[in-house]
Write a protein that holds these residues in place. Structure first.
Motif, PDB file in Angstrom:
ATOM      1  N   UNK A  52       0.827  -1.212   0.000  1.00 27.54           N
ATOM      2  CA  UNK A  52       0.000   0.000   0.000  1.00 27.54           C
ATOM      3  C   UNK A  52       0.861   1.262   0.000  1.00 27.54           C
ATOM      4  N   UNK A  53       1.976   1.222   0.726  1.00 24.82           N
ATOM      5  CA  UNK A  53       2.868   2.374   0.754  1.00 24.82           C
ATOM      6  C   UNK A  53       3.525   2.602  -0.608  1.00 24.82           C
ATOM      7  N   UNK A  54       3.753   1.528  -1.367  1.00 21.86           N
ATOM      8  CA  UNK A  54       4.316   1.673  -2.701  1.00 21.86           C
ATOM      9  C   UNK A  54       3.364   2.431  -3.616  1.00 21.86           C
ATOM     10  N   UNK A  55       2.050   2.175  -3.443  1.00 26.96           N
ATOM     11  CA  UNK A  55       1.061   2.918  -4.229  1.00 26.96           C
ATOM     12  C   UNK A  55       1.134   4.397  -3.895  1.00 26.96           C
ATOM     13  N   UNK A  56       1.238   4.689  -2.605  1.00 25.27           N
ATOM     14  CA  UNK A  56       1.336   6.079  -2.174  1.00 25.27           C
ATOM     15  C   UNK A  56       2.616   6.728  -2.687  1.00 25.27           C
ATOM     16  N   UNK A  57       3.712   5.967  -2.686  1.00 21.20           N
ATOM     17  CA  UNK A  57       4.996   6.507  -3.159  1.00 21.20           C
ATOM     18  C   UNK A  57       4.919   6.867  -4.640  1.00 21.20           C
ATOM     19  N   UNK A  58       4.331   5.977  -5.450  1.00 20.93           N
ATOM     20  CA  UNK A  58       4.232   6.242  -6.880  1.00 20.93           C
ATOM     21  C   UNK A  58       3.284   7.403  -7.154  1.00 20.93           C
ATOM     22  N   UNK A  59       2.273   7.565  -6.311  1.00 23.52           N
ATOM     23  CA  UNK A  59       1.370   8.700  -6.466  1.00 23.52           C
ATOM     24  C   UNK A  59       2.133  10.010  -6.274  1.00 23.52           C
ATOM     25  N   UNK A  60       3.028  10.045  -5.310  1.00 25.82           N
ATOM     26  CA  UNK A  60       3.881  11.224  -5.124  1.00 25.82           C
ATOM     27  C   UNK A  60       4.809  11.420  -6.320  1.00 25.82           C
ATOM     28  N   UNK A  61       5.268  10.313  -6.906  1.00 28.94           N
ATOM     29  CA  UNK A  61       6.119  10.408  -8.087  1.00 28.94           C
ATOM     30  C   UNK A  61       5.359  11.033  -9.251  1.00 28.94           C
ATOM     31  N   UNK A  62       4.081  10.689  -9.386  1.00 28.84           N
ATOM     32  CA  UNK A  62       3.256  11.295 -10.431  1.00 28.84           C
ATOM     33  C   UNK A  62       3.117  12.802 -10.183  1.00 28.84           C
ATOM     34  N   UNK A  63       2.878  13.170  -8.934  1.00 28.34           N
ATOM     35  CA  UNK A  63       2.758  14.592  -8.611  1.00 28.34           C
ATOM     36  C   UNK A  63       4.062  15.330  -8.874  1.00 28.34           C
TER      37      UNK A  63
END
Length: 448
Positions: A52-63
């Motif tokens: 789940x944290x990996x999803x959050x990390x990639x979301x920050x990468x998109x931002x």
């Protein structure tokens, strides 16, 4: 009659339902059903939290990628002290130019106006988020499979221990009978020793099974992310799952569209397609808006004295047209094209392998169902045969060896019956994992 106050209080609390919860804790023991184990694991297991944290990390990468579309504003300042001024010669005369102190400070800003490669890279960020979401889903499906196998294995060990204890009890009963017969002079000491040795022979298997139960509980607690000091007990027994056995087989849908590996491969293929678009976009020109607002000052003599700041500002556009990089862009594009084509063959190979695995697991399920019915009938026959042999032994119509043979046959039949149920359940769990047909929403913390 004297009434025990403590017993009355416990009875009242039990009546009020104080001790009854979804995961009931009685003393130091927590009783858990399979659904409760799954719910705990899917919310507390560290592997799931990392996914789940990996999803959050990639979301920050998109931002982070989106942020590149906004203006980039920076402040800078500098100071320099002239050690030796520059000398210039004009018409045979030399003179020094420049100031002792130079100061500059200001703001600079730039913002991309046209950047096709940057726009295309946003799709890659979206693809990576979807890939990580699918990885998190696969982690949950895999954990469910592991939890179910551990839970069923623990049930099997408990049922097997029960069978072994019953076998020891029968052996102990025979030993007691021979002991009484020996005391009455109707049996030899050898018969007594042989019967007592048989009791001792059952103990190693019981100890091994108790060890297996403890290890299975530790594995289950590890998968659930539970404190190892907790004492747990699983509810039910393997035979309970036999009731809906045929219905589960009939309801099985062998479609592979929800298989996590296949879905991940499709998402990776889409990501490679977008990567190819990004590489092609590297050939396009880029246009950026630039702006500057600065102050400058120059003085002679002491530092920070007689400073006269003069502002100046500029606004412009910057155009960059890629012309030649030694073929780097071309070769990168070719690599992306080959990777994209490779995925087509990988998907075909994966699809064939999945179909083979699913067919194999479905065949195992059908075979296990037949074995369960056969072994259940075998247990019934072994029970009846043992009862007949016990009566015959007590009236002297059968030998002790005949009795032990019937007891061993009963033990083997019971263990084979439970093993066939375990095989069916593990195959059913593996098939469900391959099909990816679990409803994961029901195990959320909010679910009741």
């Amino acid at each position: 009659m004297k009434i025990n106050l403590k017993q009355c209080l416990i009875a009242v609390l039990l009546t009020m339902g104080v001790f009854t919860t979804n995961a009931q804790q009685v003393g130091d023991t927590i009783n858990l059903t399979l659904d409760e184990c799954l719910r705990i694991a899917l919310n507390e297991n560290p592997t799931i939290k990392v996914a789940d944290m990996e999803i959050e990390r990639v979301d920050y990468s998109k931002k982070e990628t989106i942020a590149q579309l906004f203006p980039d504003i920076a402040f800078s300042g500098s100071y320099s002290r002239t050690i030796k001024k520059q000398t210039m010669t004009m018409n045979g005369q030399s003179f020094q130019v420049g100031s002792d102190n130079s100061y500059s400070a200001g703001f600079s800003a730039s913002m991309p106006l046209i950047s096709v490669q940057l726009w295309k890279s946003l799709n890659l960020s979206n693809d990576q988020i979807l890939i990580n979401v699918e990885k998190a889903r696969e982690s949950r499906l895999s954990l469910i499979n592991q939890i179910e196998n551990a839970y069923y294995g623990l049930l099997y060990a408990q049922d097997a221990l029960k069978v072994l204890l019953e076998n020891k009890e029968r052996a102990q009963l025979n030993a007691n009978i021979f002991r009484k017969m020996f005391e009455n002079g109707t049996a030899s000491e050898y018969d007594v020793l042989r019967a007592e040795v048989q009791v001792k022979n059952t103990e190693p298997n019981i100890l091994n099974m108790e060890y297996t139960i403890n290890q299975a509980k530790l594995q289950l607690k590890l998968l659930m992310g539970m404190n190892m000091s907790y004492n747990i007990k699983v509810a039910g027994q393997l035979a309970d799952y036999q009731n809906d056995m045929y219905q589960k087989v009939l309801d099985t849908n062998v479609s592979i569209e929800n298989n996590s590996s296949l879905r991940s491969l499709d998402l990776q293929t889409q990501a490679l397609k977008n990567t190819l678009s990004v590489q092609k976009a590297a050939w396009y020109p880029t246009l950026a808006l630039t702006a500057n607002y600065n102050w400058m000052a120059q003085t002679n003599g002491a530092i920070f004295k007689n400073m006269d700041w003069n502002p100046y500002s500029t606004v412009g556009v910057s155009l960059s047209i890629p012309l030649f990089q030694g073929g780097k862009r071309y070769y990168k594009q070719k690599q992306a094209e080959i990777s994209y084509r490779e995925m087509t063959w990988q998907r075909e190979n994966l699809e064939n392998a999945l179909k083979l695995q699913i067919r194999s697991e479905f065949d195992n399920i059908q075979k296990s169902v037949s074995q369960i019915e056969t072994n259940k009938a075998g247990v019934d026959q072994a029970v009846k045969a043992n009862q007949i042999m016990e009566k015959s032994f007590r009236i002297g119509a059968a030998s002790y060896l005949d009795l032990r043979d019937s007891e061993n046959a009963l033990l083997s039949a019971q263990l084979a019956y439970y093993q066939s149920i375990l095989n069916w359940l593990t195959s059913q769990s593996k098939l469900s994992y391959l099909l990816g047909d679990k409803n994961l929403e029901q195990y959320n913390k909010q679910a009741n």
